[in-house]
Design a protein around this motif. Sequence first.
Motif, short mmCIF file in Angstrom:
data_model
loop_
_atom_site.label_atom_id
_atom_site.label_comp_id
_atom_site.label_asym_id
_atom_site.label_seq_id
_atom_site.Cartn_x
_atom_site.Cartn_y
_atom_site.Cartn_z
N THR A 170 0.88 -1.17 0.00
CA THR A 170 0.00 0.00 0.00
C THR A 170 0.91 1.22 0.00
O THR A 170 2.13 1.08 -0.15
N THR A 171 0.35 2.38 0.19
CA THR A 171 1.16 3.60 0.17
C THR A 171 2.27 3.57 1.22
O THR A 171 3.42 3.92 0.93
N PHE A 172 1.95 3.12 2.44
CA PHE A 172 2.93 3.14 3.52
C PHE A 172 3.21 1.77 4.11
O PHE A 172 4.18 1.62 4.86
N LEU A 173 2.39 0.76 3.84
CA LEU A 173 2.50 -0.53 4.49
C LEU A 173 2.78 -1.64 3.49
O LEU A 173 2.65 -1.46 2.28
N VAL A 174 3.14 -2.80 4.04
CA VAL A 174 3.38 -4.00 3.24
C VAL A 174 2.32 -5.03 3.61
O VAL A 174 2.07 -5.27 4.79
N ARG A 175 1.67 -5.63 2.61
CA ARG A 175 0.69 -6.69 2.86
C ARG A 175 1.42 -8.03 2.89
O ARG A 175 2.14 -8.38 1.96
N VAL A 176 1.21 -8.79 3.97
CA VAL A 176 1.89 -10.07 4.18
C VAL A 176 0.84 -11.15 4.41
O VAL A 176 -0.12 -10.95 5.16
N LYS A 177 1.02 -12.32 3.77
CA LYS A 177 0.15 -13.47 3.99
C LYS A 177 0.87 -14.41 4.95
O LYS A 177 2.00 -14.82 4.69
#
Length: 77
Positions: free
Chosen positions: A42-49
């Motif tokens: 995202t703009t500032f975050l990382v998506r983790v599964k």
Amino acid sequence: MRTDRIGNVLNEGDHVVAYSFMRTGSSTKRMVQYEGIVVGFTTFLVRVKCIDNCYGALNKEFKVQPDNIFKFVSQED
């Protein structure tokens, strides 16, 4: 371009160890360690599964700050 806490570049599909907060009560939180795969940004975050932990969040996606991620890097000779 996102980097983890020690400066490694993060890409989709990278295996990482991520630390995220988990609620343990109505007003208390604690930092929990997850092993996961980067699935997006995202703009500032990382998506983790999540692929491994002991808190029942297996296969769930969550967002975490890049400063709370460590990328698995193989040692090359």
